[in-house]
Scaffold this motif. Structure first.
Motif, PDB file in Angstrom:
ATOM      1  N   ASN A 170      -3.986 -31.602 -10.671  1.00 31.39           N
ATOM      2  CA  ASN A 170      -3.251 -30.974  -9.567  1.00 31.39           C
ATOM      3  C   ASN A 170      -3.103 -29.473  -9.757  1.00 31.39           C
ATOM      4  N   GLY A 171      -2.945 -29.034 -11.006  1.00 32.12           N
ATOM      5  CA  GLY A 171      -2.817 -27.605 -11.272  1.00 32.12           C
ATOM      6  C   GLY A 171      -4.080 -26.842 -10.927  1.00 32.12           C
ATOM      7  N   LEU A 172      -5.225 -27.370 -11.342  1.00 33.08           N
ATOM      8  CA  LEU A 172      -6.490 -26.691 -11.043  1.00 33.08           C
ATOM      9  C   LEU A 172      -6.848 -26.812  -9.565  1.00 33.08           C
ATOM     10  N   GLN A 173      -6.460 -27.917  -8.951  1.00 32.25           N
ATOM     11  CA  GLN A 173      -6.692 -28.078  -7.516  1.00 32.25           C
ATOM     12  C   GLN A 173      -5.863 -27.068  -6.726  1.00 32.25           C
ATOM     13  N   MET A 174      -4.653 -26.797  -7.202  1.00 27.39           N
ATOM     14  CA  MET A 174      -3.800 -25.814  -6.550  1.00 27.39           C
ATOM     15  C   MET A 174      -4.406 -24.412  -6.678  1.00 27.39           C
ATOM     16  N   GLU A 175      -4.945 -24.078  -7.827  1.00 22.91           N
ATOM     17  CA  GLU A 175      -5.606 -22.781  -7.998  1.00 22.91           C
ATOM     18  C   GLU A 175      -6.754 -22.635  -6.996  1.00 22.91           C
ATOM     19  N   GLU A 176      -7.538 -23.678  -6.868  1.00 20.11           N
ATOM     20  CA  GLU A 176      -8.658 -23.656  -5.916  1.00 20.11           C
ATOM     21  C   GLU A 176      -8.147 -23.463  -4.489  1.00 20.11           C
ATOM     22  N   TYR A 177      -7.054 -24.138  -4.163  1.00 24.46           N
ATOM     23  CA  TYR A 177      -6.462 -24.033  -2.829  1.00 24.46           C
ATOM     24  C   TYR A 177      -5.968 -22.614  -2.546  1.00 24.46           C
ATOM     25  N   LEU A 178      -5.343 -21.978  -3.524  1.00 24.87           N
ATOM     26  CA  LEU A 178      -4.830 -20.625  -3.334  1.00 24.87           C
ATOM     27  C   LEU A 178      -5.966 -19.638  -3.058  1.00 24.87           C
ATOM     28  N   TYR A 190      -1.794 -22.641 -15.410  1.00 24.81           N
ATOM     29  CA  TYR A 190      -3.144 -22.633 -14.854  1.00 24.81           C
ATOM     30  C   TYR A 190      -3.452 -21.245 -14.305  1.00 24.81           C
ATOM     31  N   LYS A 191      -4.693 -20.827 -14.485  1.00 19.70           N
ATOM     32  CA  LYS A 191      -5.077 -19.503 -14.001  1.00 19.70           C
ATOM     33  C   LYS A 191      -6.532 -19.521 -13.549  1.00 19.70           C
ATOM     34  N   ARG A 192      -6.761 -18.846 -12.441  1.00 20.06           N
ATOM     35  CA  ARG A 192      -8.122 -18.646 -11.940  1.00 20.06           C
ATOM     36  C   ARG A 192      -8.165 -17.224 -11.394  1.00 20.06           C
ATOM     37  N   GLU A 193      -9.105 -16.435 -11.870  1.00 20.54           N
ATOM     38  CA  GLU A 193      -9.187 -15.036 -11.449  1.00 20.54           C
ATOM     39  C   GLU A 193     -10.591 -14.703 -10.981  1.00 20.54           C
ATOM     40  N   ASP A 194     -10.663 -14.064  -9.808  1.00 19.66           N
ATOM     41  CA  ASP A 194     -11.917 -13.543  -9.283  1.00 19.66           C
ATOM     42  C   ASP A 194     -11.649 -12.170  -8.673  1.00 19.66           C
ATOM     43  N   ILE A 195     -12.731 -11.426  -8.476  1.00 17.50           N
ATOM     44  CA  ILE A 195     -12.650 -10.098  -7.854  1.00 17.50           C
ATOM     45  C   ILE A 195     -13.085 -10.213  -6.387  1.00 17.50           C
TER      46      ILE A 195
END
Length: 290
Positions: free
Chosen positions: A184-192, A274-279
């Motif tokens: 759920n944490g990684l799915q939320m990152e994808e959703y954001l 959880y963290k997901r970073e893109d430019i």
């Protein structure tokens, strides 16, 4: 050290010395042989290898003592080399050397190329100035976050992912993760990040994006863990010139050439983050991911 002997006998590959770029001790526990990586304990004496004369004995010896053995290092991204049982310091060195081998000339954020966290560390938000990699290993069932900050000629890269290991295997797809909380944490990152494409416009201010995304995070039952409360920053050539996705920043998103979006989130009373970073940037008014 007779590099030719090592590579020829270990990989049955008669490489000439000139084809081997370097052998050097990067940390107390990692020895790199390009294009091969061998990670050995800090107490290991590399010269023991050369007392072994038979190839099968050499392979068994390294199988018993080495954490990682992998050829063609520069062609294989670090995520495919990271294994359960590796020490986080080894992961850090692995990532930083991969960056340098593939074009980076330095690291823009406090001279650290890879920030690596595991387990309950993933919920901790710290400044790069205070970062120290910890002496812990990746477990069979574990969660790790890797945040990269390479640069070349003062042009930045900025990229982060949270990765999940289950039963010693790296889960390459979110749908494969069986742990509900991690899934759920990684799915939320994808959703954001998908939501960013829906709402971000050139005239939108950093502050408005800050409020909008934090509202989404809260309504979905998550928390913003960032130690400064922001969700990203502009891409510049001097880290002191950055502006942030934060309260009070009335600059428009299109006022900067590029910006990061990097929500660091968790759920209440959880020890995991959880963290997901893109430019991102705008091209003719359309938001694009670098």
């Amino acid at each position: 050290i007779d590099v030719g002997f090592l590579v020829k006998n270990l990989f049955h590959c008669p490489l000439k010395i000139k084809q081997i770029h370097a052998v050097r001790r990067v940390t107390d526990s990692v020895i790199f042989v390009y294009p091969v990586i061998i990670c050995l304990p800090a107490t290991f004496d590399i010269h023991q290898i050369f007392k072994i004369k038979r190839t099968c004995m050499l392979r068994k010896f390294l199988d018993d003592n080495a954490r990682v053995i992998h050829p063609l290092y520069r062609q294989v991204p670090p995520r495919h080399l990271i294994k359960a049982g590796m020490n986080l310091s080894d992961v850090k060195v692995l990532c930083e050397n991969y960056l340098l081998e593939n074009g980076a000339d330095s690291f823009w954020y406090w001279d650290v190329g890879a920030f690596v966290f595991a387990g309950d560390e993933t919920a901790v938000s710290v400044s790069g100035k205070d970062y120290q990699v910890t002496d812990r290993t990746i477990q069979e069932n574990d969660i790790i976050t890797i945040d990269l900050s390479p640069q070349k000629n003062n042009i930045w890269g900025d990229y982060a992912r949270t990765l999940v290991f289950e039963n010693g295997v790296l889960c390459d797809e979110i749908d494969r993760i069986k742990n509900d909380e991690w899934h759920n944490g990684l799915q939320m990152e994808e959703y954001l990040h998908k939501t960013l494409f829906d709402v971000a416009m050139p005239d939108m201010t950093f502050e408005k994006l800050y409020y909008y995304m934090n509202d989404v995070i809260a309504k979905k039952g998550f928390l913003n863990l960032d130690f400064l409360g922001n969700l990203g920053h502009s891409i510049v050539k001097n880290k002191n010139d950055r502006i942030y996705i934060e309260k009070g920043n009335h600059k428009r998103l299109s006022d900067v050439k590029m910006f990061t979006f990097e929500p660091h989130i968790s759920i209440p009373d959880s020890k995991y983050g959880y963290k997901r970073e893109d430019i991102y940037y705008f091209d003719n008014g359309k938001l694009m991911q670098l």
